[in-house]
Design a protein around this motif. Structure first.
Motif, PDB file in Angstrom:
ATOM      1  N   ILE A  49      46.040  42.258  49.468  1.00  0.00           N
ATOM      2  CA  ILE A  49      46.233  43.484  48.542  1.00  0.00           C
ATOM      3  C   ILE A  49      47.910  43.122  47.769  1.00  0.00           C
ATOM      4  CG2 ILE A  49      46.962  45.982  48.248  1.00  0.00           C
ATOM      5  CD1 ILE A  49      44.845  46.340  50.468  1.00  0.00           C
ATOM      6  N   GLY A  50      48.746  42.746  48.798  1.00  0.00           N
ATOM      7  CA  GLY A  50      50.030  42.199  48.069  1.00  0.00           C
ATOM      8  C   GLY A  50      49.842  41.268  47.040  1.00  0.00           C
ATOM      9  N   THR A  51      48.891  40.211  47.137  1.00  0.00           N
ATOM     10  CA  THR A  51      48.747  39.459  46.099  1.00  0.00           C
ATOM     11  C   THR A  51      48.010  39.852  44.922  1.00  0.00           C
ATOM     12  OG1 THR A  51      48.592  37.842  47.975  1.00  0.00           O
ATOM     13  CG2 THR A  51      47.881  37.040  45.783  1.00  0.00           C
ATOM     14  N   ALA A  52      47.187  40.831  45.242  1.00  0.00           N
ATOM     15  CA  ALA A  52      46.530  41.444  44.161  1.00  0.00           C
ATOM     16  C   ALA A  52      47.550  42.067  43.217  1.00  0.00           C
ATOM     17  CB  ALA A  52      45.644  42.608  44.675  1.00  0.00           C
ATOM     18  N   ILE A  53      48.577  42.515  43.524  1.00  0.00           N
ATOM     19  CA  ILE A  53      49.658  42.837  42.571  1.00  0.00           C
ATOM     20  C   ILE A  53      50.177  41.956  41.918  1.00  0.00           C
ATOM     21  CG2 ILE A  53      52.177  43.616  42.789  1.00  0.00           C
ATOM     22  CD1 ILE A  53      51.751  44.790  45.449  1.00  0.00           C
ATOM     23  N   GLN A  54      49.864  40.577  41.887  1.00  0.00           N
ATOM     24  CA  GLN A  54      50.577  39.506  41.180  1.00  0.00           C
ATOM     25  C   GLN A  54      49.433  39.362  40.028  1.00  0.00           C
ATOM     26  OE1 GLN A  54      50.894  35.759  42.989  1.00  0.00           O
ATOM     27  NE2 GLN A  54      52.544  34.790  41.407  1.00  0.00           N
ATOM     28  N   GLY A  55      48.474  40.031  40.091  1.00  0.00           N
ATOM     29  CA  GLY A  55      47.231  40.167  39.063  1.00  0.00           C
ATOM     30  C   GLY A  55      48.050  41.124  37.860  1.00  0.00           C
ATOM     31  N   VAL A  56      48.402  42.360  38.383  1.00  0.00           N
ATOM     32  CA  VAL A  56      49.122  43.567  37.731  1.00  0.00           C
ATOM     33  C   VAL A  56      50.325  43.158  37.137  1.00  0.00           C
ATOM     34  CG1 VAL A  56      49.639  45.996  37.830  1.00  0.00           C
ATOM     35  CG2 VAL A  56      47.430  45.001  38.942  1.00  0.00           C
ATOM     36  N   GLY A  57      51.360  42.860  38.064  1.00  0.00           N
ATOM     37  CA  GLY A  57      52.784  42.950  37.448  1.00  0.00           C
ATOM     38  C   GLY A  57      52.976  41.788  36.380  1.00  0.00           C
ATOM     39  N   PRO A  58      52.718  40.556  36.640  1.00  0.00           N
ATOM     40  CA  PRO A  58      52.904  39.532  35.546  1.00  0.00           C
ATOM     41  C   PRO A  58      52.187  39.977  34.450  1.00  0.00           C
ATOM     42  CG  PRO A  58      52.624  38.405  37.687  1.00  0.00           C
ATOM     43  CD  PRO A  58      52.296  39.911  37.858  1.00  0.00           C
ATOM     44  N   ALA A  59      50.967  40.577  34.336  1.00  0.00           N
ATOM     45  CA  ALA A  59      50.322  40.988  33.156  1.00  0.00           C
ATOM     46  C   ALA A  59      51.207  42.142  32.342  1.00  0.00           C
ATOM     47  CB  ALA A  59      49.096  41.706  33.492  1.00  0.00           C
ATOM     48  N   GLU A  60      51.695  43.068  33.184  1.00  0.00           N
ATOM     49  CA  GLU A  60      52.507  44.025  32.630  1.00  0.00           C
ATOM     50  C   GLU A  60      53.893  43.239  31.915  1.00  0.00           C
ATOM     51  OE1 GLU A  60      52.575  47.616  32.905  1.00  0.00           O
ATOM     52  OE2 GLU A  60      54.799  47.778  31.663  1.00  0.00           O
TER      53      GLU A  60
END
Lengths: 606, 606
Positions: free
Chosen positions: B297-308
């Motif tokens: 789940i921590g790595t899933a954040i890397q899909g969201v944050g950099p997209a933002e």
């Protein structure tokens, strides 16, 4: 990275079994010497040069990069020697005019050469590649004196060339170009301005660099109608065929980029530099279009070559690396685990790479036959015919450039993915291929620009859908031949359905765009991708048909080769082509779904 | 790169208008203190730290990278100071147990913090992030003494931790682990072996580094059933809460990577190092699974944050850069050209980024409510309930990790694309986001592994489709509420259709997989991507519904904000969701389309 092997078997298959290049060449005014033996010999030599000289410099070139030393660009170790070998081999003039020292072979052979060199070492291949763009411009638009002075040493490879278009304030929108050209009494001009992103803008490979520069004369109209083209050499010719005194051209900066680090991308400053007008005043943009079409096909190669290189290395890794057991039971019980080849998802990635590399190559070879009729000096005599071929190639060009670079980039990412975490480490070289390929969807017109060129210009404006009608007729005629073959029938049937759908989508867009101009830009990307998927499907049908024939009649290639073609064709139709329908669906969405949000509300900080 | 602004408005909207976090927190055993004011204050402070301290180090950290100096890793300039500020702020213990110095707030708050920090500076956030993984493992599986000794300084942030799993011969397939653990008379072990790809394996931020190492005891069974877990600190604790003498742990190498260069990726050598077993012997893999779920789940954040981050900067550029005229006529006649915002294709790219960033964030916030019930020490008392939440989160985890990192990577590539050629130049920072994000689909289990975990394990094996049935029931119940709203109806209707289709696809796969095990691996990727598209669609329906309500009732956000939500929802349903159908189509293709080609014939050199 492990290795690169030129895909000569696949090339042979395309030339002789899919596209009948031998007959094609014999129909060309400059094709008599391109006999199968000659073509074989040339491509064989080219393969050796690529495998033994260019590829070994690929990774080291990335690590070292170009350097700006005392105002001049130094290329990585080994590049100068490799370039000398390239010149000595006469490679630059392969498809160029005999009167300036070229070998006058068909343009398609030049493309095949470019593909191999670009696969082995894309950044290296950009030096001769950009030079070819400048040469083509001079061939078509330069006067005899300019050709003698510049084209001869460039054909030899002793001098190279660049294309200086982009400025800080504009790339796509060249109407904003500000570089000035002030006429002198002797008929020459003084050029002043700054150009950015100039590939091969400076380097230490050649004796001189011939810049082709877009600039404005003092009274020129605004926008693209006031742009002229100028030759601005780094060193002024000394009249004896050599480089003479320095011109007012200097390197302002060497860009730091994500990839293609061995290719020098320069900011070029022109300070009262001597320039010589090419073609007519204010007609520079028209001249540029010729260059752009060839440059765009050249860039389409970057979708194919890196996909091939990444595929070769990912496949080797997948055969060697062992992890887990196959879901359907142990496959290599004597080993600690099964090789990656037994995992379906790894095969999905490898087959996607194979489908893009081989399908893309087929697209290039298909389009190259049109290029042979009209590109760069080898003009057939019948101008109506030339126009016909030019139109056909003009329709295919944005599909090749736009679709192949997008899918090629995806393919290089999949190659990295096959390596797992190891793909992210520099050592294996897989991430370099990704970084190097990322530029392909950006330069020579972004994917968005290709999409607009395709739908807005080539399909709707220039031919009112005629380009799609012509192409789909070709598809249908081919597909109908295969409806009685049990293996080919389902794919032929799909091609027939797609031919109908493509026309229907085009018609719908034409009707909607009459009232809503934004619809063209809103639908363009999906239309481009859809077109690419369909064109590639058509190529896979043709390759599958040739493979069926090869198996039935004992063709030149191995059974493994033919069977792999059929399996890859099936994979493409079953597992890649379905994505085309998503694009078909989105394409007809109202433009409002993109345009309705006001610029103010389009935000992240509310 | 221009800037980063924490998306507090969107966060506020999700917390209060979409997911009703205030009520959710009040239902938790550790949620009483997480009042809306407290949550606001924490996230506001976090935003400041991210905007003012972390983000300014993002680009310089990439340029400088980590260095190996005299066998120790040196982080880039400013990292140590930023980390000290992080520790002083008490950020590491935000959601950790009070008895070891934590603040005992819900796990979801930790995730929200992680998202902001990861967006501002992903490589920096990996140091505390990996440490959190090690802390969670100790919280759940360590004994009281181990917790006191290690967890306390780690919660404080004075010490950090790592997870040492991968070895040169194996990453995914941990059954191949060879690192040895030899028992000593005092109950401790001597650890010997080499671990690779160890994030934060060494650095100069903390006083000590606590490695959690997978290793085998001498008589351990082969494969995953013979793996145990050990604490191996860089410095042995001195018994007074401080780092004492050096242990047999050293850095073998610092990897050169495509990106996340400010995050140290190390080869770690353990030479007869002192180690202490965590949990039971040979149960190491089971303990690891807990860690893996949170890490994923921590790595899933890397899909969201950099997209933002990529979206914020691409949007700013698109508003400022002018090129060409809008197809529907001049929009800014006083300017030399119209801004990129008037080109539909640019909006397509920006809206895709916005849809992924905001849709992905909603997915994370949705799943985080399950995590609050069972993650890391905050266990509710009812174990049946815990299992229920664990199952629900287990189903969503591979979708979040697999789908969001794939789409997030795509989104960062689109942000670069908006910049045209400028996107490829390091200066603007857009290419760094792409390089940094590329790792996300590789580590913590590749996308292929997530896909297998989802379809093979969570859906077919563990629940015989029940996980999909439960989730789609939730979707349908929500969708039915909105069938009478004219704006929401078409989307609600689509959700209902997708709920049916998802179950039908699952059922078909279950039937086929009974006879053909390869089908699971063959369909897994398409199933994962399809699931992701559907989950994200569900989130867009929920956000659209909340926006409708906000507009109707005068909610806390601006009209612009609500309108943008509705426009983005429409974009998502019309232009992104259609890709799901391509995956649905491919998913049911026979596994033969991947498996039929023999390894020999799967080649490039025939």
């Amino acid at each position: 990275m492990a290795s690169y092997k030129a895909p000569l078997t696949d090339v042979n298959f395309l030339l002789n079994e899919v596209f009948d290049y031998p007959s094609h060449y014999q129909r060309l005014s400059n094709g008599a010497e391109a006999t199968p033996d000659m073509v074989d010999a040339i491509l064989g030599e080219c393969a050796k040069f690529c495998e033994n000289t260019l590829f070994p410099l690929y990774q080291s070139g990335d690590q070292e990069g170009c350097k700006l030393v005392d105002g001049e660009v130094k290329t990585p170790a080994g590049y100068k020697e490799a370039y000398d070998e390239y010149v000595a081999g006469g490679w630059q003039g392969l498809s160029s005019l005999e009167e300036y020292g070229g070998q006058n072979l068909p343009a398609s052979l030049g493309l095949m050469k470019q593909e191999m060199m670009g696969t082995a070492n894309w950044p290296f291949s950009m030096y001769p590649g950009l030079s070819m763009g400048a040469m083509n411009t001079l061939q078509l638009h330069g006067d005899e004196d300019q050709r003698q002075t510049y084209l001869t040493p460039m054909t030899e490879g002793r001098w190279t060339g660049t294309m200086c278009l982009t400025e800080p304030q504009c790339g796509t929108d060249l109407g904003q170009v500000r570089t000035k050209a002030v006429p002198q009494e002797d008929g020459s001009y003084r050029i002043t301005g700054t150009k950015i992103f100039i590939s091969s803008g400076d380097h230490d490979l050649a004796e001189n660099i011939v810049h082709i520069v877009l600039a404005r004369t003092p009274e020129a109209p605004k926008g693209t109608k006031g742009i002229s083209l100028f030759i601005v050499p780094k060193y002024l010719p000394d009249g004896k065929g050599n480089a003479g005194e320095a011109n007012g051209v200097s390197v302002g900066a060497l860009e730091e980029k994500m990839g293609i680090k061995a290719s020098a991308t320069c900011t070029m400053n022109f300070d009262d530099a001597n320039g010589y007008m090419v073609g007519e005043e204010n007609k520079g943009m028209e001249c540029m279009f010729t260059f752009m079409n060839t440059a765009r096909i050249g860039t389409a190669i970057q979708g194919v070559g890196p996909a091939e290189l990444s595929y070769q290395n990912a496949l080797a890794y997948a055969k060697e690396r062992r992890s887990m057991r196959a879901l359907s039971g142990k496959k290599e019980p004597e080993q600690v685990a099964d090789s990656l080849m037994y995992h379906a998802d790894v095969r999905r990635m490898l087959l996607t790479q194979k489908a893009v590399a081989e399908g893309g190559r087929a697209m290039l070879y298909d389009a190259a036959q049109y290029a042979d009729h009209m590109v760069c000096g080898h003009l057939e005599e019948d101008t109506k015919k030339i126009q016909k071929y030019d139109d056909k190639l003009g329709f295919l060009t944005p599909i090749l450039k736009g679709f192949l670079t997008e899918k090629g980039y995806e393919a290089t990412n999949l190659g990295m993915q096959v390596f797992g975490g190891h793909g992210y480490i520099k050592e294996h070289g897989m991430e370099q291929i990704v970084r190097d390929t990322r530029i392909a969807t950006l330069y020579e017109g972004t994917t968005g620009i290709q999409a607009l060129d395709l739908l807005g210009r080539k399909v709707l404006m220039m031919t009112q859908g005629g380009a799609v009608r012509d192409f789909t007729l070709r598809m249908s005629n081919e597909a109908r031949k295969h409806l009685t073959d049990s293996t080919l029938r389902p794919w032929a049937w799909q091609i027939l359905k797609l031919a109908t759908q493509w026309n229907w989508l085009t018609f719908r867009l034409m009707v909607i765009a009459r009232k809503d101009r934004d619809m063209v830009s809103a639908a363009a990307h999906d239309f481009l991708m859809y077109s690419g998927y369909v064109y590639m499907a058509f190529m896979w049908l043709r390759m599958a048909a040739a493979a069926r024939q090869g198996l039935a009649e004992g063709g030149d290639q191995s059974e493994d080769f033919y069977n792999a073609k059929l399996a890859t064709a099936e994979f493409y139709f079953e597992r890649m082509l379905p994505q085309a329908q998503g694009h078909a669906d989105s394409m007809l969405s109202p433009s409002d779904t993109l345009m309705q949000l006001g610029n103010e509300a389009f935000a992240f900080d509310y």
